[in-house]
Design a protein around this motif. Structure first.
Motif, PDB file in Angstrom:
ATOM      1  N   GLU A   1      -7.648  -1.815  -4.778  1.00 35.05           N
ATOM      2  CA  GLU A   1      -6.739  -0.789  -4.314  1.00 35.05           C
ATOM      3  C   GLU A   1      -5.907  -1.350  -3.172  1.00 35.05           C
ATOM      4  O   GLU A   1      -6.430  -2.049  -2.302  1.00 35.05           O
ATOM      5  CB  GLU A   1      -7.523   0.430  -3.847  1.00 35.05           C
ATOM      6  CG  GLU A   1      -8.305   1.096  -4.952  1.00 35.05           C
ATOM      7  CD  GLU A   1      -9.149   2.242  -4.454  1.00 35.05           C
ATOM      8  OE1 GLU A   1      -9.080   2.577  -3.246  1.00 35.05           O
ATOM      9  OE2 GLU A   1      -9.887   2.800  -5.264  1.00 35.05           O
ATOM     10  N   PRO A   2      -4.629  -1.020  -3.128  1.00 34.23           N
ATOM     11  CA  PRO A   2      -3.758  -1.571  -2.087  1.00 34.23           C
ATOM     12  C   PRO A   2      -4.204  -1.221  -0.670  1.00 34.23           C
ATOM     13  O   PRO A   2      -4.074  -2.045   0.232  1.00 34.23           O
ATOM     14  CB  PRO A   2      -2.387  -0.964  -2.383  1.00 34.23           C
ATOM     15  CG  PRO A   2      -2.499  -0.254  -3.666  1.00 34.23           C
ATOM     16  CD  PRO A   2      -3.927  -0.187  -4.075  1.00 34.23           C
ATOM     17  N   GLU A   3      -4.757  -0.028  -0.471  1.00 31.34           N
ATOM     18  CA  GLU A   3      -5.205   0.357   0.864  1.00 31.34           C
ATOM     19  C   GLU A   3      -6.362  -0.527   1.325  1.00 31.34           C
ATOM     20  O   GLU A   3      -6.447  -0.904   2.489  1.00 31.34           O
ATOM     21  CB  GLU A   3      -5.641   1.835   0.896  1.00 31.34           C
ATOM     22  CG  GLU A   3      -4.518   2.810   0.652  1.00 31.34           C
ATOM     23  CD  GLU A   3      -4.206   3.015  -0.834  1.00 31.34           C
ATOM     24  OE1 GLU A   3      -5.010   2.585  -1.703  1.00 31.34           O
ATOM     25  OE2 GLU A   3      -3.151   3.577  -1.131  1.00 31.34           O
TER      26      GLU A   3
ATOM     27  N   ALA B   1       0.829  -1.209   0.000  1.00 32.85           N
ATOM     28  CA  ALA B   1       0.000   0.000   0.000  1.00 32.85           C
ATOM     29  C   ALA B   1       0.863   1.258   0.000  1.00 32.85           C
ATOM     30  O   ALA B   1       0.479   2.276  -0.576  1.00 32.85           O
ATOM     31  CB  ALA B   1      -0.938   0.004   1.199  1.00 32.85           C
TER      32      ALA B   1
END
Length: 177
Positions: free
Chosen positions: A54-56, A42
């Protein structure tokens, strides 16, 4: 949309069903590693090809999974369970019920919205300009029935009959509330 905690709780509940305490301990360790990897990813940015997310979001889900696997491990140890049984997990069952209720509410709302949109597509909204003569007749009919002119026109439109030859007519009627 489900939160990261909702996704984690649902996943752990399904994947943990019937697992012995040792296997749950292994899942805790795996989640810790995946949480760390996801957090590092992230920071770099980009997407996870395996998740197309999404990485988050992925990092949040793995952090929540780590917490949930630890909760299940601790519950099993505290209650001396040899295997995880989701139905015996009171807190997990309450969360699952809550998720199901929220999901049903969203689905019901979506279905109602689809019906409303279909009804809107079936409606006809028009701005009508009448000459003085027909306009006076509509106003007189509206006053007699204690209606607004637009309500008389709506009742008139509801009674329209189209003949086989394409002629449009309205049978006699008295506007009413």
């Amino acid at each position: 949309m489900w939160s990261a905690e909702d996704v984690a709780r649902d996943s752990v509940r399904r994947q943990g069903d019937g697992l012995p305490l040792t296997a749950v301990g292994e899942r805790v360790a795996e989640a810790a590693v995946r949480e760390q990897e996801a957090a590092e990813r992230a920071l770099v940015g980009g997407t996870f090809s395996e998740y197309e997310a999404e990485p988050e979001r992925v990092a949040g889900i793995w952090a929540a999974k780590h917490v949930e696997w630890r909760r299940v491990r601790d519950l099993m140890a505290q209650c001396s369970w040899s295997r995880y049984e989701p139905d015996r997990d009171v807190q997990g069952s309450e969360w699952a019920r809550s998720r199901a209720e929220r999901r049903q509410a969203v689905l019901s709302g979506h279905a109602a919205d689809l019906v409303r949109r279909q009804d809107e597509r079936d409606e006809l909204r028009a701005e009508l300009w009448l000459s003085a003569g027909p306009s006076r007749l509509i106003r007189v009919a509206a006053d007699r029935a204690d209606l607004r002119p637009v309500e008389v026109l709506a009742q008139l439109a509801e009674r329209v009959v189209v003949g086989e030859d394409g002629r449009v007519s309205v049978p006699p009627f008295s506007p009413s509330r």
